[in-house]
Scaffold this active site. Sequence first.
Site, PDB file in Angstrom:
ATOM      1  N   LYS A 180       5.251  44.190 -12.019  1.00 17.80           N
ATOM      2  CA  LYS A 180       5.654  43.032 -12.084  1.00 17.80           C
ATOM      3  C   LYS A 180       4.842  41.959 -12.634  1.00 17.80           C
ATOM      4  CE  LYS A 180       9.693  44.145 -10.343  1.00 17.80           C
ATOM      5  NZ  LYS A 180       9.950  44.215  -9.019  1.00 17.80           N
ATOM      6  N   GLN A 206       3.333  52.430   1.407  1.00 17.05           N
ATOM      7  CA  GLN A 206       4.221  52.797   0.311  1.00 17.05           C
ATOM      8  C   GLN A 206       3.301  52.862  -0.859  1.00 17.05           C
ATOM      9  OE1 GLN A 206       6.391  49.067   0.112  1.00 17.05           O
ATOM     10  NE2 GLN A 206       4.715  48.004  -0.677  1.00 17.05           N
ATOM     11  N   ASP A 211       8.804  49.507  -8.950  1.00 10.74           N
ATOM     12  CA  ASP A 211       7.232  49.503  -8.908  1.00 10.74           C
ATOM     13  C   ASP A 211       7.064  50.048  -7.585  1.00 10.74           C
ATOM     14  OD1 ASP A 211       8.132  47.238  -7.559  1.00 10.74           O
ATOM     15  OD2 ASP A 211       6.310  46.036  -7.851  1.00 10.74           O
ATOM     16  N   ASP A 242       2.370  45.590   6.937  1.00  9.69           N
ATOM     17  CA  ASP A 242       3.320  45.217   6.052  1.00  9.69           C
ATOM     18  C   ASP A 242       4.662  45.857   6.461  1.00  9.69           C
ATOM     19  OD1 ASP A 242       3.697  43.645   3.463  1.00  9.69           O
ATOM     20  OD2 ASP A 242       4.712  45.432   2.959  1.00  9.69           O
ATOM     21  N   ASN A 243       5.638  45.093   6.777  1.00 10.90           N
ATOM     22  CA  ASN A 243       7.072  45.780   6.657  1.00 10.90           C
ATOM     23  C   ASN A 243       7.043  46.756   7.567  1.00 10.90           C
ATOM     24  OD1 ASN A 243       8.565  43.835   5.342  1.00 10.90           O
ATOM     25  ND2 ASN A 243       8.454  45.050   3.409  1.00 10.90           N
ATOM     26  N   LYS A 280       0.859  36.385  -5.609  1.00  8.49           N
ATOM     27  CA  LYS A 280       1.403  37.764  -5.464  1.00  8.49           C
ATOM     28  C   LYS A 280       1.313  38.451  -6.865  1.00  8.49           C
ATOM     29  CE  LYS A 280       4.792  40.010  -3.205  1.00  8.49           C
ATOM     30  NZ  LYS A 280       6.267  39.834  -2.316  1.00  8.49           N
ATOM     31  N   TYR A 281       1.543  37.618  -7.987  1.00  9.57           N
ATOM     32  CA  TYR A 281       1.793  38.443  -9.249  1.00  9.57           C
ATOM     33  C   TYR A 281       0.819  37.667 -10.339  1.00  9.57           C
ATOM     34  CZ  TYR A 281       6.024  38.974  -6.872  1.00  9.57           C
ATOM     35  OH  TYR A 281       7.194  39.426  -6.034  1.00  9.57           O
ATOM     36  N   GLU A 315       3.912  42.886  10.696  1.00 18.54           N
ATOM     37  CA  GLU A 315       4.806  41.745   9.669  1.00 18.54           C
ATOM     38  C   GLU A 315       6.335  41.992   9.723  1.00 18.54           C
ATOM     39  OE1 GLU A 315       6.010  40.124   5.579  1.00 18.54           O
ATOM     40  OE2 GLU A 315       5.562  42.338   6.170  1.00 18.54           O
TER      41      GLU A 315
END
Lengths: 654, 654
Positions: free
Chosen positions: A244, A304, A339, A375-376, A517-518, A404
């Site tokens: 991204k 992930q 991604d 995360d998640n 983040k990007y 989270e």
Amino acid sequence: MRDARCRVVVEHVDPEIDAGRFPIKRTAGERVVVEADVFAEGHDELACVLLHRPAGQAKWREAPMRPLVNDRWRGEFVVGAPGHHVYTVEGWVDHFHTWVRDLVRRLEAGQDVTIDLRIGAELVSAAAGRARGADAARLRDHARALTGAAGEQRALSVELADLMARHPDRCDATRYERELEVLVDRERARFGAWYELFPRSASPVAGRHGTFRDVEARLPYVAGMGFDVLYLPPIHPIGRTFRKGRNNAVQCDPTDPGSPWAIGGPEGGHKAVNPELGTLEDFRRLVRAAEKHGLEVAMDIAFQASPDHPYVQEHPEWFRHRPDGAIQYAENPPKKYQDIYPFDFECEDWRALWQELHSVFEFWIEQGVRIFRVDNPHTKPFAFWEWVIREVRDRHPDVILLSEAFTRPRVMQRLAKLGFDQSYTYFAWRNEAWELREYLTELTRTQVREYMRPSLWTNTQDILTETLQTGGRAASALRFVLAATLGASYGIFGPSFELVEVTPLTPGREEYLNSEKYQVRHWDLDRPGSLRPLITKVNRLRREHRALQQDRTLRFLKTDNERLLAYAKSDENGGRAILVVVNLDPRWKQSGWVEVPVRARAGHPPYRVDDVLNDRGFTWRTDSWNYVELDPADTPAHIVQLPRPLVPEGSIGR
Amino acid sequence: MRDARCRVVVEHVDPEIDAGRFPIKRTAGERVVVEADVFAEGHDELACVLLHRPAGQAKWREAPMRPLVNDRWRGEFVVGAPGHHVYTVEGWVDHFHTWVRDLVRRLEAGQDVTIDLRIGAELVSAAAGRARGADAARLRDHARALTGAAGEQRALSVELADLMARHPDRCDATRYERELEVLVDRERARFGAWYELFPRSASPVAGRHGTFRDVEARLPYVAGMGFDVLYLPPIHPIGRTFRKGRNNAVQCDPTDPGSPWAIGGPEGGHKAVNPELGTLEDFRRLVRAAEKHGLEVAMDIAFQASPDHPYVQEHPEWFRHRPDGAIQYAENPPKKYQDIYPFDFECEDWRALWQELHSVFEFWIEQGVRIFRVDNPHTKPFAFWEWVIREVRDRHPDVILLSEAFTRPRVMQRLAKLGFDQSYTYFAWRNEAWELREYLTELTRTQVREYMRPSLWTNTQDILTETLQTGGRAASALRFVLAATLGASYGIFGPSFELVEVTPLTPGREEYLNSEKYQVRHWDLDRPGSLRPLITKVNRLRREHRALQQDRTLRFLKTDNERLLAYAKSDENGGRAILVVVNLDPRWKQSGWVEVPVRARAGHPPYRVDDVLNDRGFTWRTDSWNYVELDPADTPAHIVQLPRPLVPEGSIGR
């Protein structure tokens, strides 16, 4: 037929989560107050103890339980070192106590008690049989004396009562049918101020990718504000495929660094370090340096993979495949996250996958990490978390895991029950006084508090609330005071937060413009308007006042102005309380009356209180309502140390 | 490691008593509404069913469960014949539903769905493999069509959705970890009017000991008032040793009949009949005759013995012995009840004792009795009751047991949980409006209602409350209306009650002067002032209106006068409601406004209601508050049939 002799019922033990399926949580040194309904048929007196022990030990320790009302009993114990602790309740008929009680009634009615004293002597003789040494001898002596001339006096002897209490007849005792578990954490699971930063934005030189060394240089700044935990987003190599671009663009420039949550590239996966940040040794060095500043490094665990993660080549069987043979990318239809490849936790080879993911935790624990922000977790199976958390904690009871999960309440609660030590909450979206009262009451005063420790975040890299976007510096200040005083555990995402960087990607959305983040950002930490002094002050107060180091005593106070939120926390021993009044309106001065129910006789003279946030003093009246006025241009809140304990809740009118 | 594939959580099933340790209760034909939290990680759609079956059968029946909010699901089933029923909940991931949902989102976003249709075809093919016959063929056809030209339309076909719902993939379903039990009773356990009388006082001739034949002659009187159950105190031979005289005198005259609860004499014990009442055959005849009048005879079960009971000679080991060798009489120090020996349920030979006591039930069941009022069950071990009730009910599911325990709440609740079908309550001592609201709300709206069926008694041979003693006829009338309309099950002790015989033994005590417990009484049933007409009328209304035949829909309404108690009951289908307004003041006329929240549009015209107790009509306004005036000299209450359903609770302000 059940045995007739077990007459006592032990039921409704509290705390107990889902019939004992899950542990309650405490930190080392905390009390566990246990209640139970304990009763038998008829009118006999009962005795009752709380049994508890560290999970590994065979021998129970005992704490007395006392009757309250309505056949309810209460006892307590203190948990020791991190790990697992168990407890249960045992009750039995106290024949001696019953006998004494009845004897007194008979004597008061002037009845002949010759036979009754013989019955008592039998009870005491039996106790002598259970006792040893001096106690046995004394009991034998008492038994003889009971049938003698001064038997009536002897029956009421305090020494005899003590001896009989030491040697009860518990062969017919009823043990509660379940042993209940306490997950004991170290203190940081209950109390800590978190600071999140992107290492790649830590460079002092604009335009240069930050490194672990740069973060080292940033440590005095973070520690100086009084934070306890430094949380870093993923530090692993970042995928290139479908990377991204800035502001989440589908196409990226060759120089764009990508999202750190697209984990894995040719340089490695979850056990590797992004070379742009430095080496694994640099990371270990950072962990050690942080420690010297009183900071713990918390890592991100995001299970992930980017399409370039080594697992994709080495273990394609760990991913779901589409009918055309391609690996299924993450999606929330119609949105696609090409991604990112989620793991298939239900694949044929799930055992090997789970073991490998467990080894990720172990790898970073070896590097010195003890805190993980996961995360998640709500997109991975509950069974996986229950298993992996047990595995990790059995080896490393000092590990702390933050969940989270911003999702439905039952799912968040389940993750907490399964073993996460802390949980993100909806705090960021609770703005009105009634919302905050209702939500924090649910978190701190209902059964939820036994297994779910809230972590209150003002913002994260993904959450820039409308309140922060539109309320200016005063909104950030008041939200900070709320997070840091309502929650023993709280966090901010900096430096955006303290620098009041609140421009959204597009108005009405919660994303940051030019999000870290990007892309790599560069921050001028000294820019005017920073909340750093406020943060420093409040974090110091948090360390000074035990009342602010836990959430169980949180209690909201009445005000006559709904823009003023008032609450108090006492330390667990019911000592001096901290009172906080926050002006929820970032724009206008608000004033009103707050009920401050301190313990004092009617007519007590006014008393002096210190606003320890603003270093001011007030004179307050003991008839409990006091005037408060807060101008957001000046200060978001009063934080007041009360010189007297509060009147217990429920003892004043509502 | 738990299997990764069982992703669904099923928890917090309701109703569930103490983690499934005890059954809930229903009567034949009643609904069981079951809720549960059912959820999984992530965002997949779930499906959920309620499984239920009679306890003896192997095959589950299934009822659908529908999602409410917040991951809560609800379903219901109806229980059949008396006995035990079990239920549980099962949930699974509905991959097809998830797939259709996501497909729609993709189509709406204009995405290419070629691959997705292939994924769908795989799901449908798999379902075809689980189906047989025509369904299998249709599913195969759908699977083929999904990858064809009109695949997108086919994916949304209703027929396909129905077929997929009929053949779900449940191999990874999660079944709730417990099977929960329903104790199903016949209707009389839920709904019935009880009348207690002493057979020995039933003689038409003053001074003569009444007999079963006399009770037969009394049946038209009792049945004529509309009662359903005729409860007789113990009918067994009465002990002579330490027999109590009139008004509980320690010394008795040779002619005094003694308390029927001092069971057992030379003529026999718990399986014998007091010869003064007649023969066993006379008793059986009474039971049959009562049946013809629509009345069931309820017997008293009092597990204790007089010193003259045959058990005392035959089984001295079933009693507790004092050190001097004497058998321990009953006592509540300093009070002594020397005419009664309690059994020692914990004696060495307890198994034989328990078996013998069980055989007492079986003996009277053989004589045609199906309802038992159990005396003081709270002084016998819980384990005994749990065992004996199971034994009795497994053979005779139509037996009904009423627990006469006036003791602490936890003990009364425990007895109900153990299997007693009905329970005496504290109703007799709840007089103020707030007390009645609070207590009846606890009984009918909290979890207690799932296992404890209240029986509301105006009075008993042992309970003559101060309200009845001092309030005159009007007090008895209003207490009657309360009992008969608040409680689907209620009882009176007659003829004292309907004849307003309210003189206490001594003022301030609750005992009757010249109590039938210790002497034969003679009653003039036609004496002026009898409540017989009121009782007859109310019992007729109870039979006519289903709303009055259950307690679950009881709901209190607001009034502006605390001497007026207002409440409503609807039938379980939410149909037309019965509204009751009682003047709690037996002395003075009371008036005020009552909120009657019927379903009507604002501005609806006034409507007509019928007071079916007093055969009067009123015109009421739809804006919900209406004026009421009740003069105790005239009537204790309005009982009004509402022409419209009530607005559901919670949808109006409090």
